[in-house]
Scaffold this motif. Structure first.
Motif, PDB file in Angstrom:
ATOM      1  N   LEU A  95       0.816  -1.220   0.000  1.00 53.25           N
ATOM      2  CA  LEU A  95       0.000   0.000   0.000  1.00 53.25           C
ATOM      3  C   LEU A  95       0.848   1.269   0.000  1.00 53.25           C
ATOM      4  O   LEU A  95       0.315   2.375   0.073  1.00 53.25           O
ATOM      5  CB  LEU A  95      -0.940   0.039   1.210  1.00 53.25           C
ATOM      6  N   SER A  96       2.166   1.114  -0.069  1.00 53.62           N
ATOM      7  CA  SER A  96       3.010   2.323  -0.011  1.00 53.62           C
ATOM      8  C   SER A  96       2.806   3.200  -1.248  1.00 53.62           C
ATOM      9  O   SER A  96       3.141   4.372  -1.230  1.00 53.62           O
ATOM     10  CB  SER A  96       4.477   1.963   0.171  1.00 53.62           C
ATOM     11  N   ASN A  97       2.240   2.629  -2.319  1.00 51.96           N
ATOM     12  CA  ASN A  97       1.941   3.497  -3.468  1.00 51.96           C
ATOM     13  C   ASN A  97       0.755   4.428  -3.178  1.00 51.96           C
ATOM     14  O   ASN A  97       0.555   5.408  -3.868  1.00 51.96           O
ATOM     15  CB  ASN A  97       1.707   2.685  -4.752  1.00 51.96           C
ATOM     16  N   GLU A  98      -0.030   4.092  -2.152  1.00 50.84           N
ATOM     17  CA  GLU A  98      -1.130   4.976  -1.756  1.00 50.84           C
ATOM     18  C   GLU A  98      -0.645   5.988  -0.722  1.00 50.84           C
ATOM     19  O   GLU A  98      -0.965   7.173  -0.805  1.00 50.84           O
ATOM     20  CB  GLU A  98      -2.280   4.158  -1.159  1.00 50.84           C
ATOM     21  N   GLN A  99       0.093   5.521   0.262  1.00 51.34           N
ATOM     22  CA  GLN A  99       0.639   6.364   1.327  1.00 51.34           C
ATOM     23  C   GLN A  99       1.986   5.757   1.718  1.00 51.34           C
ATOM     24  O   GLN A  99       2.040   4.589   2.095  1.00 51.34           O
ATOM     25  CB  GLN A  99      -0.262   6.299   2.569  1.00 51.34           C
ATOM     26  N   ALA A 100       3.026   6.560   1.665  1.00 52.26           N
ATOM     27  CA  ALA A 100       4.375   6.030   1.917  1.00 52.26           C
ATOM     28  C   ALA A 100       4.510   5.401   3.305  1.00 52.26           C
ATOM     29  O   ALA A 100       5.318   4.488   3.501  1.00 52.26           O
ATOM     30  CB  ALA A 100       5.407   7.132   1.732  1.00 52.26           C
ATOM     31  N   VAL A 101       3.691   5.871   4.250  1.00 55.94           N
ATOM     32  CA  VAL A 101       3.819   5.386   5.623  1.00 55.94           C
ATOM     33  C   VAL A 101       3.564   3.869   5.724  1.00 55.94           C
ATOM     34  O   VAL A 101       4.101   3.190   6.610  1.00 55.94           O
ATOM     35  CB  VAL A 101       2.893   6.199   6.570  1.00 55.94           C
ATOM     36  N   LEU A 120       8.385  -0.934  15.847  1.00 57.87           N
ATOM     37  CA  LEU A 120       7.927  -0.250  14.633  1.00 57.87           C
ATOM     38  C   LEU A 120       6.427  -0.489  14.419  1.00 57.87           C
ATOM     39  O   LEU A 120       5.679   0.431  14.078  1.00 57.87           O
ATOM     40  CB  LEU A 120       8.721  -0.732  13.414  1.00 57.87           C
ATOM     41  N   TRP A 121       5.976  -1.717  14.642  1.00 60.76           N
ATOM     42  CA  TRP A 121       4.551  -2.038  14.469  1.00 60.76           C
ATOM     43  C   TRP A 121       3.704  -1.286  15.499  1.00 60.76           C
ATOM     44  O   TRP A 121       2.640  -0.758  15.180  1.00 60.76           O
ATOM     45  CB  TRP A 121       4.344  -3.547  14.518  1.00 60.76           C
ATOM     46  N   ASP A 122       4.195  -1.222  16.735  1.00 58.47           N
ATOM     47  CA  ASP A 122       3.460  -0.452  17.754  1.00 58.47           C
ATOM     48  C   ASP A 122       3.300   1.008  17.318  1.00 58.47           C
ATOM     49  O   ASP A 122       2.272   1.631  17.549  1.00 58.47           O
ATOM     50  CB  ASP A 122       4.191  -0.490  19.108  1.00 58.47           C
ATOM     51  N   ALA A 123       4.348   1.544  16.676  1.00 63.95           N
ATOM     52  CA  ALA A 123       4.305   2.933  16.222  1.00 63.95           C
ATOM     53  C   ALA A 123       3.413   3.078  14.983  1.00 63.95           C
ATOM     54  O   ALA A 123       2.750   4.093  14.787  1.00 63.95           O
ATOM     55  CB  ALA A 123       5.716   3.422  15.909  1.00 63.95           C
ATOM     56  N   GLN A 124       3.402   2.039  14.174  1.00 65.22           N
ATOM     57  CA  GLN A 124       2.705   2.095  12.887  1.00 65.22           C
ATOM     58  C   GLN A 124       1.207   1.785  13.025  1.00 65.22           C
ATOM     59  O   GLN A 124       0.387   2.326  12.274  1.00 65.22           O
ATOM     60  CB  GLN A 124       3.357   1.056  11.962  1.00 65.22           C
ATOM     61  N   GLU A 319       5.481  11.314  12.406  1.00 65.45           N
ATOM     62  CA  GLU A 319       4.823  10.841  13.626  1.00 65.45           C
ATOM     63  C   GLU A 319       5.284   9.413  13.946  1.00 65.45           C
ATOM     64  O   GLU A 319       5.609   9.084  15.090  1.00 65.45           O
ATOM     65  CB  GLU A 319       3.312  10.873  13.364  1.00 65.45           C
ATOM     66  N   LEU A 320       5.363   8.601  12.904  1.00 70.48           N
ATOM     67  CA  LEU A 320       5.768   7.211  13.097  1.00 70.48           C
ATOM     68  C   LEU A 320       7.212   7.125  13.595  1.00 70.48           C
ATOM     69  O   LEU A 320       7.503   6.416  14.557  1.00 70.48           O
ATOM     70  CB  LEU A 320       5.619   6.455  11.776  1.00 70.48           C
ATOM     71  N   LEU A 321       8.105   7.862  12.952  1.00 67.03           N
ATOM     72  CA  LEU A 321       9.520   7.776  13.351  1.00 67.03           C
ATOM     73  C   LEU A 321       9.715   8.292  14.771  1.00 67.03           C
ATOM     74  O   LEU A 321      10.550   7.784  15.526  1.00 67.03           O
ATOM     75  CB  LEU A 321      10.396   8.533  12.356  1.00 67.03           C
ATOM     76  N   LYS A 322       8.911   9.298  15.132  1.00 64.57           N
ATOM     77  CA  LYS A 322       9.011   9.832  16.484  1.00 64.57           C
ATOM     78  C   LYS A 322       8.588   8.747  17.494  1.00 64.57           C
ATOM     79  O   LYS A 322       9.282   8.490  18.480  1.00 64.57           O
ATOM     80  CB  LYS A 322       8.119  11.062  16.600  1.00 64.57           C
ATOM     81  N   ALA A 323       7.468   8.122  17.197  1.00 64.35           N
ATOM     82  CA  ALA A 323       6.977   7.067  18.103  1.00 64.35           C
ATOM     83  C   ALA A 323       7.970   5.898  18.135  1.00 64.35           C
ATOM     84  O   ALA A 323       8.136   5.239  19.157  1.00 64.35           O
ATOM     85  CB  ALA A 323       5.609   6.575  17.661  1.00 64.35           C
ATOM     86  N   TYR A 324       8.634   5.648  17.022  1.00 67.49           N
ATOM     87  CA  TYR A 324       9.602   4.547  16.928  1.00 67.49           C
ATOM     88  C   TYR A 324      10.921   4.915  17.610  1.00 67.49           C
ATOM     89  O   TYR A 324      11.693   4.057  18.019  1.00 67.49           O
ATOM     90  CB  TYR A 324       9.820   4.199  15.455  1.00 67.49           C
ATOM     91  N   GLY A 325      11.162   6.225  17.731  1.00 65.88           N
ATOM     92  CA  GLY A 325      12.363   6.658  18.419  1.00 65.88           C
ATOM     93  C   GLY A 325      13.524   6.997  17.495  1.00 65.88           C
ATOM     94  O   GLY A 325      14.677   6.996  17.909  1.00 65.88           O
ATOM     95  N   VAL A 326      13.192   7.306  16.230  1.00 66.64           N
ATOM     96  CA  VAL A 326      14.237   7.720  15.262  1.00 66.64           C
ATOM     97  C   VAL A 326      13.866   9.101  14.768  1.00 66.64           C
ATOM     98  O   VAL A 326      12.695   9.369  14.512  1.00 66.64           O
ATOM     99  CB  VAL A 326      14.270   6.741  14.060  1.00 66.64           C
ATOM    100  N   LYS A 327      14.859   9.975  14.630  1.00 66.36           N
ATOM    101  CA  LYS A 327      14.527  11.333  14.140  1.00 66.36           C
ATOM    102  C   LYS A 327      14.596  11.407  12.627  1.00 66.36           C
ATOM    103  O   LYS A 327      15.364  10.697  12.031  1.00 66.36           O
ATOM    104  CB  LYS A 327      15.481  12.337  14.761  1.00 66.36           C
TER     105      LYS A 327
END
Ligand code: PCA
Length: 327
Positions: A95-101, A120-124, A319-327
């Protein structure tokens, strides 16, 4: 009574006679999945289906149509969305062709072991849940594949060794990665892998020990380099419309079975990693620990891909990277 009322009365009488109450008819759900029966994901879904049938007292039965037999993999999501089927499984990052996230779990070297994949899944999950909700879909559970490794017909010591090789890809991110390493990618679904190698359409691939062993990779490659590049996930989604038709107790039973399927699936996946790598070895594949030089080259490409992914994934990605802990 007019004719119509008569007919209705007769039907209601029949339903009652059959022990059903009108409005709570048993649901029989066709479920398309992309991968063959012997795939651990498919086996996990088979247990989920049994659990659902048991827990709902046969109120909901799920019939699995594996290996893209009912809908081809790229069509499964829209088949659920369009109401052709109430439930289905697919590879999240398609589905990344719809939304990169949606493609976060396939970014090279962003999450490379089960702890990171879980984080990553918890963040996603909340982000994906919101996005799918807008399309009338609800995620039930998601399970990762084992870490992705490199299958080739020769030893690979540097990124340069991959130049010009015809490469099998399974999503847009892997296609981009293949292009960046100078290989020539072609999209091939899992059931078609042996044929694609046999006809020289492709000569190398990145996938899990599971898919390699299930495809009998020893028939067409010699080396497996254990680069542990990412752990992509499958997801099972249900149509909200179909779900809402069920009474609350039945809904709850499905959610409970889904939670169990997610927990069990992650455990199965971990077990697969060592078991299927051993099967590759037993069948003569040379299992290689990657050279530092190869890893450095691949990671450099991964880092540049992550930078462009951040741009594509916008606010949700941040938002995802922040929740995952990567800037
Ligand atoms: N197997 C699937 C997805 C990732 C994996 O390990 C495939 O090769 O398409």
């Amino acid at each position: 009574m007019n004719i119509r009322k008569n007919a209705l009365a007769a039907l209601t009488g029949m339903a009652v006679g059959l022990g059903m109450t009108v409005g709570a008819m048993a649901a029989s759900w066709d479920m398309p999945t992309p991968y063959p029966d012997k795939t651990f994901h498919t086996q996990n879904i088979a247990i989920f289906a049994e659990d659902v049938a048991k827990a709902t007292g046969g109120e909901v039965t799920i019939k699995i149509h594996s290996a893209g037999s009912l809908f081809k993999h790229p069509e499964i999501k829209n088949a659920v969305r369009g109401g052709q089927v109430p439930i289905g499984e697919f590879f999240v990052s398609l589905l990344s062709n719809e939304q990169a996230v949606f493609g976060a779990d396939s970014q090279p070297f962003l999450a490379t072991n089960y702890d990171e994949a879980k984080k990553l899944w918890d963040a996603q999950r909340p982000i994906i849940t919101t996005l799918l909700d807008k399309e009338g879909l609800m995620p039930l559970f998601s399970v990762p594949w084992p870490p992705q490794g490199l299958y080739t017909k020769k030893a690979i010591n540097t990124v340069d060794d991959l130049k010009g090789i015809k490469f099998r890809a399974y999503n847009a991110t892997l296609e981009l990665f293949a292009n960046k390493i100078g290989a020539a990618p072609t999209q091939v679904e899992v059931p078609d892998i042996p044929q694609a190698f046999a006809t020289s359409q492709v000569e190398a691939m990145i996938t899990s020990p599971s898919t390699g062993a299930n495809s009998k990779a020893w028939d067409f490659v010699t080396h497996y380099t254990d680069i542990q590049a990412w752990l992509p996930k499958n997801i099972v989604v249900v149509s909200k419309k179909a779900f809402r038709k069920l009474d609350e107790k039945t809904q709850q039973a499905i959610l409970t079975a889904a939670k169990a399927a997610e927990d069990r699936g992650w455990e199965m996946s971990k077990k697969e990693t060592s078991e299927q790598t051993a099967i590759l070895k037993e069948n003569g594949i040379i299992v290689v620990t990657p050279s530092a030089e190869l890893m450095a080259g691949l990671k450099e490409i991964g880092a540049s891909m992550l930078e462009s992914w951040k741009k594509d994934a916008g606010l949700e990605g941040a938002e995802l990277l922040k929740a995952y802990g990567v800037k």
